[in-house]
Write a protein that holds these residues in place. Structure first.
Motif, PDB file in Angstrom:
ATOM      1  N   ILE A   1       0.829  -1.204   0.000  1.00 49.73           N
ATOM      2  CA  ILE A   1       0.000   0.000   0.000  1.00 49.73           C
ATOM      3  C   ILE A   1       0.865   1.257   0.000  1.00 49.73           C
ATOM      4  O   ILE A   1       0.586   2.215  -0.705  1.00 49.73           O
ATOM      5  CB  ILE A   1      -0.927  -0.007   1.232  1.00 49.73           C
ATOM      6  N   THR A   2       1.930   1.252   0.789  1.00 48.76           N
ATOM      7  CA  THR A   2       2.649   2.503   0.974  1.00 48.76           C
ATOM      8  C   THR A   2       3.841   2.656   0.046  1.00 48.76           C
ATOM      9  O   THR A   2       4.271   3.771  -0.207  1.00 48.76           O
ATOM     10  CB  THR A   2       3.145   2.647   2.423  1.00 48.76           C
ATOM     11  N   HIS A   3       4.396   1.571  -0.439  1.00 45.61           N
ATOM     12  CA  HIS A   3       5.595   1.700  -1.272  1.00 45.61           C
ATOM     13  C   HIS A   3       5.396   1.229  -2.702  1.00 45.61           C
ATOM     14  O   HIS A   3       6.017   1.738  -3.604  1.00 45.61           O
ATOM     15  CB  HIS A   3       6.761   0.911  -0.666  1.00 45.61           C
ATOM     16  N   HIS A   4       4.608   0.199  -2.878  1.00 41.75           N
ATOM     17  CA  HIS A   4       4.553  -0.414  -4.197  1.00 41.75           C
ATOM     18  C   HIS A   4       3.125  -0.521  -4.734  1.00 41.75           C
ATOM     19  O   HIS A   4       2.667  -1.616  -5.020  1.00 41.75           O
ATOM     20  CB  HIS A   4       5.168  -1.813  -4.158  1.00 41.75           C
ATOM     21  N   PRO A   5       2.415   0.596  -4.847  1.00 48.37           N
ATOM     22  CA  PRO A   5       1.056   0.463  -5.396  1.00 48.37           C
ATOM     23  C   PRO A   5       1.071  -0.036  -6.825  1.00 48.37           C
ATOM     24  O   PRO A   5       0.080  -0.574  -7.300  1.00 48.37           O
ATOM     25  CB  PRO A   5       0.481   1.879  -5.297  1.00 48.37           C
ATOM     26  N   GLN A   6       2.227   0.071  -7.502  1.00 46.18           N
ATOM     27  CA  GLN A   6       2.285  -0.395  -8.888  1.00 46.18           C
ATOM     28  C   GLN A   6       2.214  -1.913  -8.968  1.00 46.18           C
ATOM     29  O   GLN A   6       1.976  -2.474 -10.019  1.00 46.18           O
ATOM     30  CB  GLN A   6       3.552   0.118  -9.576  1.00 46.18           C
ATOM     31  N   MET A   7       2.435  -2.593  -7.843  1.00 43.94           N
ATOM     32  CA  MET A   7       2.407  -4.052  -7.882  1.00 43.94           C
ATOM     33  C   MET A   7       1.010  -4.620  -7.704  1.00 43.94           C
ATOM     34  O   MET A   7       0.806  -5.819  -7.854  1.00 43.94           O
ATOM     35  CB  MET A   7       3.321  -4.628  -6.802  1.00 43.94           C
ATOM     36  N   LEU A   8       0.055  -3.743  -7.356  1.00 45.33           N
ATOM     37  CA  LEU A   8      -1.314  -4.239  -7.199  1.00 45.33           C
ATOM     38  C   LEU A   8      -2.009  -4.224  -8.553  1.00 45.33           C
ATOM     39  O   LEU A   8      -1.770  -3.330  -9.353  1.00 45.33           O
ATOM     40  CB  LEU A   8      -2.083  -3.337  -6.233  1.00 45.33           C
TER      41      LEU A   8
ATOM     42  N   PHE B   1      11.086   0.448   4.575  1.00 50.16           N
ATOM     43  CA  PHE B   1      11.824   0.077   3.367  1.00 50.16           C
ATOM     44  C   PHE B   1      10.983  -0.645   2.328  1.00 50.16           C
ATOM     45  O   PHE B   1      11.511  -1.096   1.324  1.00 50.16           O
ATOM     46  CB  PHE B   1      12.999  -0.839   3.724  1.00 50.16           C
TER      47      PHE B   1
ATOM     48  N   PRO C   1      -2.361   6.861   9.127  1.00 51.34           N
ATOM     49  CA  PRO C   1      -1.457   6.244   8.152  1.00 51.34           C
ATOM     50  C   PRO C   1      -1.537   4.715   8.236  1.00 51.34           C
ATOM     51  O   PRO C   1      -1.818   4.159   9.293  1.00 51.34           O
ATOM     52  CB  PRO C   1      -0.069   6.720   8.580  1.00 51.34           C
ATOM     53  N   THR C   2      -1.241   4.070   7.119  1.00 50.96           N
ATOM     54  CA  THR C   2      -1.426   2.623   7.030  1.00 50.96           C
ATOM     55  C   THR C   2      -0.645   1.872   8.105  1.00 50.96           C
ATOM     56  O   THR C   2      -1.152   0.927   8.701  1.00 50.96           O
ATOM     57  CB  THR C   2      -0.981   2.131   5.643  1.00 50.96           C
ATOM     58  N   LEU C   3       0.603   2.291   8.363  1.00 44.57           N
ATOM     59  CA  LEU C   3       1.414   1.568   9.347  1.00 44.57           C
ATOM     60  C   LEU C   3       0.735   1.596  10.710  1.00 44.57           C
ATOM     61  O   LEU C   3       0.594   0.561  11.372  1.00 44.57           O
ATOM     62  CB  LEU C   3       2.808   2.195   9.438  1.00 44.57           C
TER      63      LEU C   3
ATOM     64  N   SER D   1       2.083   4.546 -12.597  1.00 46.92           N
ATOM     65  CA  SER D   1       2.322   3.098 -12.682  1.00 46.92           C
ATOM     66  C   SER D   1       1.088   2.321 -13.104  1.00 46.92           C
ATOM     67  O   SER D   1       1.182   1.157 -13.426  1.00 46.92           O
ATOM     68  CB  SER D   1       2.826   2.590 -11.342  1.00 46.92           C
ATOM     69  N   HIS D   2      -0.065   2.941 -13.083  1.00 49.28           N
ATOM     70  CA  HIS D   2      -1.257   2.197 -13.486  1.00 49.28           C
ATOM     71  C   HIS D   2      -1.854   2.721 -14.781  1.00 49.28           C
ATOM     72  O   HIS D   2      -3.041   2.568 -15.033  1.00 49.28           O
ATOM     73  CB  HIS D   2      -2.292   2.202 -12.360  1.00 49.28           C
TER      74      HIS D   2
ATOM     75  N   PHE E   1       4.233   6.706   0.259  1.00 53.40           N
ATOM     76  CA  PHE E   1       3.053   7.525  -0.001  1.00 53.40           C
ATOM     77  C   PHE E   1       1.846   6.719   0.403  1.00 53.40           C
ATOM     78  O   PHE E   1       1.743   5.541   0.060  1.00 53.40           O
ATOM     79  CB  PHE E   1       2.932   7.868  -1.487  1.00 53.40           C
ATOM     80  N   GLU E   2       0.942   7.340   1.125  1.00 50.56           N
ATOM     81  CA  GLU E   2      -0.323   6.668   1.384  1.00 50.56           C
ATOM     82  C   GLU E   2      -1.126   6.689   0.091  1.00 50.56           C
ATOM     83  O   GLU E   2      -0.933   7.565  -0.754  1.00 50.56           O
ATOM     84  CB  GLU E   2      -1.098   7.402   2.480  1.00 50.56           C
TER      85      GLU E   2
ATOM     86  N   ARG F   1      -9.244   3.675   1.452  1.00 50.15           N
ATOM     87  CA  ARG F   1      -8.318   4.514   2.218  1.00 50.15           C
ATOM     88  C   ARG F   1      -8.669   5.984   2.121  1.00 50.15           C
ATOM     89  O   ARG F   1      -8.127   6.801   2.858  1.00 50.15           O
ATOM     90  CB  ARG F   1      -6.894   4.309   1.684  1.00 50.15           C
TER      91      ARG F   1
ATOM     92  N   SER G   1      -7.825   1.941  -2.724  1.00 56.81           N
ATOM     93  CA  SER G   1      -7.651   3.379  -2.525  1.00 56.81           C
ATOM     94  C   SER G   1      -8.985   4.043  -2.212  1.00 56.81           C
ATOM     95  O   SER G   1      -9.010   5.046  -1.510  1.00 56.81           O
ATOM     96  CB  SER G   1      -6.956   4.025  -3.726  1.00 56.81           C
TER      97      SER G   1
END
Lengths: 528, 404
Positions: free
Chosen positions: A331-338, A445, A356-358, B106-107, B30-31, A350, A347
């Protein structure tokens, strides 16, 4: 002697100074000494009576009322003594000879012991025995009259099964041993007894099977147990920490089991079991990581479903370890992987969440821990209330208030469920602790952090061992033969061998079998 | 302080872990609600600047069935932002002035290029995408036919809430069963543009408005909303659009590029006007090049399997001879498609079939000699066709209906 260090430290301890003092022949002196030791406790009883042909020989029975079965004393000690002594020859009245007479011919109780020092008398009384002393004797007889008041054997609460025996250990060590003896009817089942705790004098039995367990491991276990110098042992957990080779690790290296069939299976593998009095759990060493995923039921069910369940357990452990952190990282670092459609969904959830997600993940995980702990600690009557409050507050209200995302609730719920899958409760605890570290790493990270965390975790696990058995045993060092009983469980006749890392004396547990016409059939020479 | 082995190792481990801070290149917290996801990008000529970029950004809030308590506004599922600039990156930055969130590429589902810009040249627009870490290079590219990319990108679509997704799916579907479009992704486009001996051909997208405004949600309350349709293919010379091809030329191009999947065509049965429809279920095209007396000659082999999907004439489809006859007719038809494609390409002197590359592969020496005047040579190229169609199936029914 393992008391020596203790004595040097605390020389003023009252019970220790007269350790080797002989028994006073004079009954009155002896009584006053013992009375003083027990400070006239209300449950302390000295019953004096006379017996013999002329009712001239004085006897005394000393016991603690709350520990003994008074009926046994009345029936089998006092009654038999008074009745039998009248029929005995004249020599009975002789003080010097009466001891042997009483021991051999007058007492009708099964288990006795001869005591020669005052210290031993005190110890015997504390253990629940009645001590018989006679005027002029230099020895005392301890009669086994301890009342066995124990909970009935019930179904296991911690490790339940569908198929398999439904008895579990109780608090009484004797009952527990009997449950094991009933399963392994062999004189090769060796039991070594120890006394631990300067004040509690807790009975500890060390069990192994002669001819299977490696004697080095047994010796090592006994040595380490004897080195323990402790005031009290109230539960097996007290000695568990002394058996671990590394204390500062979240991974359990000693297995705790509450089921006698589990213990028997481990004994038959060549492991050593440790029973502790007043503990319905037994310890098993050596224990490695894969050992934590094995349930006794695996061997009762057919191999296909057992293998499937093993895989489910390994996957669940991984899920309960990294699922929240994976979610946070994605969610926080790699939204391109979803996938895009999933991203839209997440989203949208959210969109209005202020946390924040963490922190969302940490708060929800902590709340789950709180509910779990409350469910255990709260009085049984309240547990329904806790479940309702937990489910409604966390599941419904937090989401509808817009404080957390529904996806997070799902993640936490799956994580929680996955952590309950494992037969070993200790492993679930491990995952619970590491999970939080992983979440923080993931938020800092991303996936790189999770990888880093896993690398550190595995290298740490690689540094662990339990009584010489490497913790990651079939993976590192690699032993492909043991993989048949790790991620999957092959049919028993294909496993055949005991775990090699335990170095058992008898390597094969099943004689050679060969598939003939699709059925296993025994070969003539197949033994050992 | 003396360091023993264990302490030293701990310190070493600490240093190694600290080194991971700078190497984590994607350190980018980023959220999701701090990001705006760009689903489609449109490239046009600007009114004052050379470039005008259009970004289709999704509004997840208006898209998903709302979680309890969420504040669904029921607004448009997408918002369109535009920005102009002297170059692409300037245009992106001018557009991001208008968005409250960090743009994330990215999307991205689709890239649309306006016809005006396509005629001017598209080579310059891909550089920035290839350089940036975000964004993908597997995004399909379309040309907005007869309109601007902005109009296409701003249009809403029925069925799919994200128009970009809708469009990307349409390209995929059209490339598949009807085989009337090419799904060229950015990576292909860049590699074709930079390879000598092959020119670019891109599918077009058309806006059929049905007399309604495609940017308003009200238009989609009706059963015939405005639609985006994949149509025609644009032939490029170098990076400039030169002409559009359709129908038989388009099918021929797809055959020549060996992208034919499940296209359908119809043949006349015997000499009557009634038709038989054949659907291709497998097709393989091979192009072999040779130089015959200074003329580039191409030997094109097509092997196709087809099924009979519909027939209007009373044929005995149980007879292998009839099927053979239909196969031969189909081969003739495919030959016509290919000839018309080559004819269309020769007219604008653009080698979209990669014939130049075929020569390069067959004899690099002669390619080196003729590569400078390949455009002219291409128009003189000779083509030999060797087409074989195997009719394999006629469906669940053998004999057609016999009407009184």
């Amino acid at each position: 002697m393992f008391f020596s260090r203790y004595r040097n430290r605390q020389p003023a301890s009252g019970t220790k100074k007269n350790q080797n003092e002989p028994i006073d022949p004079s009954l009155d002196q002896l009584f006053s000494y013992i009375k003083q030791e027990f400070s006239e406790s209300p449950d302390f009883v000295i019953r004096t009576f006379s017996a013999g042909n002329n009712n001239e020989t004085r006897f005394g029975i000393i016991y603690l009322e709350c520990l003994v079965d008074e009926k046994v004393i009345d029936e089998w000690v006092i009654k038999s003594l008074t009745l039998a002594s009248g029929l005995l020859p004249k020599e009975f009245d002789d003080e010097a000879l009466s001891f042997d007479m009483v021991k051999n011919r007058a007492l009708s109780i099964g288990k006795i012991a001869i005591l020669e020092t005052k210290e031993k008398i005190i110890k015997s009384i504390i253990s629940g025995n009645a001590v018989l002393v006679g005027a002029g004797w230099k020895k005392a007889i301890s009669c086994s009259t301890a009342s066995e008041k124990s909970r009935p054997i019930s179904e296991p609460t911690a490790q339940s099964v569908i198929r398999g025996p439904l008895d579990s250990f109780t608090e009484s060590i004797k009952v527990n041993l009997s449950l094991i003896r009933r399963r392994i009817r062999s004189p090769h089942l060796k039991v070594k007894s120890l006394d631990l705790g300067h004040f509690t004098h807790t009975k500890i039995f060390v069990l192994h099977i002669e001819g299977i367990a490696n004697p080095k491991i047994v010796k090592d276990v006994l040595k380490r147990l004897k080195e323990i110098d402790i005031d009290s042992v109230l539960e097996s957990g007290y000695i568990e920490s002394f058996l671990e080779e590394k204390t500062f690790t979240p991974f359990p290296t000693v297995l705790t089991l509450g089921r006698p069939d589990d213990i028997c299976g481990n004994l038959m593998d060549g492991r050593v079991a440790i029973l502790v009095d007043n503990t319905p759990f037994a310890l098993v060493v050596p224990s490695s990581f894969r050992h934590l995923f094995m349930a006794s039921e695996d061997y009762y069910q057919r191999y296909d479903i057992a293998s499937f369940l093993r895989l489910v357990r390994f996957v669940s452990f991984f899920v309960s370890l990294v699922l929240p952190s994976l979610y946070v990282a994605l969610i926080t670092h790699h939204p391109q992987m979803l996938p895009t459609s999933l991203l839209i969904n997440l989203s949208a959830q959210r969109e209005n969440v202020p946390i924040p997600t963490l922190f969302e993940a940490i708060i929800m995980e902590l709340m789950f821990e709180v509910i779990r702990e409350a469910g255990i600690r709260a009085p049984r009557v309240l547990s329904t209330a806790i479940t309702i409050v937990g489910a409604i507050v966390l599941g419904q209200t937090a989401v509808s208030a817009g404080l957390v995302t529904p996806a997070m609730v799902i993640v936490v719920a799956i994580t929680g469920l996955a952590s309950f899958v494992n037969p070993s409760y200790e492993l679930a605890i491990t995952a619970r602790l590491i999970r939080f570290v992983m979440m923080i790493l993931a938020a800092t990270f991303g996936l790189l952090g999770i990888t880093l965390g896993l690398v550190v975790m595995i290298s740490h696990m690689n540094s662990l061992s339990s009584f010489g058995v490497p913790y990651l045993e079939p993976f590192s060092p690699l032993n492909l033969k043991a993989w048949g009983d790790t991620f999957i469980r092959l049919p028993l006749w294909m496993i055949r061998k005991r775990p090699a890392d335990l170095h058992p004396l008898k390597k094969n547990m099943i004689a050679k079998y060969r598939l003939r016409n699709g059925r296993p059939s025994k070969e003539e020479d197949g033994s050992g | 302080m003396r360091l023993n082995g264990k302490k030293l190792r701990l310190i070493q481990l600490g240093i190694i872990m600290c080194l991971t801070f700078p190497i984590s290149g994607c350190w980018n917290y980023f959220e999701l609600n701090e990001l705006s996801f760009v689903t489609a990008i449109g490239y046009d000529q600007g009114s004052h600047y050379p470039y005008r970029l259009t970004f289709q950004v999704m509004n997840p809030n208006n898209m998903v069935q709302q979680p309890i308590g969420g504040s669904g506004k029921g607004g448009s599922p997408i918002t369109v932002y535009t920005g102009e600039g002297n170059n692409i990156i300037e245009a992106i930055q001018n557009a991001s002035n208008k968005i409250s969130r960090h743009m994330n590429f990215s999307h991205t589902q689709i890239i649309v290029i306006g016809e005006a810009l396509a005629r001017k040249g598209i080579a310059t627009i891909f550089d920035v995408k290839e350089r940036s870490m975000e964004g993908r290079i597997n995004v399909p590219i379309l040309i907005a036919r007869g309109t601007t990319a902005e109009n296409v990108i701003s249009a809403l679509t029925p069925l799919d809430q994200i128009p970009a997704y809708n469009l990307a799916q349409k390209v995929l579907i059209t490339e598949g069963t009807p085989s009337k479009a090419l799904n060229l992704i950015e990576n292909d486009v860049v590699s074709i543009l930079s390879t000598p001996g092959i020119d670019l051909v891109l599918s077009g997208v058309e806006l059929s408005n049905n007399g309604k405004k495609a940017t308003e949600q009200q238009s989609f309350q009706s059963t015939s909303p405005p639609l985006l349709a994949i149509s025609k293919m644009g032939l490029f010379k170098k990076d400039k659009l030169v002409s559009w091809i359709n129908n038989s030329a388009a099918i021929g191009t797809i055959f020549l590029l060996d992208k034919m999947k499940h296209g359908t065509f119809s043949i006349n049965c015997k000499n009557k006007p009634s038709k038989v429809a054949i659907q291709i279920n497998y097709s393989k095209t091979k192009v072999e090049a040779s130089m015959v007396h200074g003329t580039p000659t191409f030997h094109i082999t097509v092997r196709t399997n087809g099924d009979i999907k519909e027939t209007e004439c009373p044929l005995n489809l149980e007879d292998p001879k009839v099927l053979n006859m239909l196969g031969k007719q189909s081969a003739k038809k495919i030959g016509e498609f290919i000839q018309s494609a080559i004819h269309a390409a020769k007219q604008v002197k653009t080698d979209v079939f990669g014939f130049g590359q075929a020569i390069h592969r067959a004899s690099p020496q002669s390619w080196n000699k003729l590569k400078n005047h390949w455009d002219d040579l291409f128009t003189k190229a000779k083509v030999n066709l060797d087409i074989f169609v195997n009719i394999t199936d006629s469906g669940l029914r053998k004999k057609p209906y016999e009407f009184k």
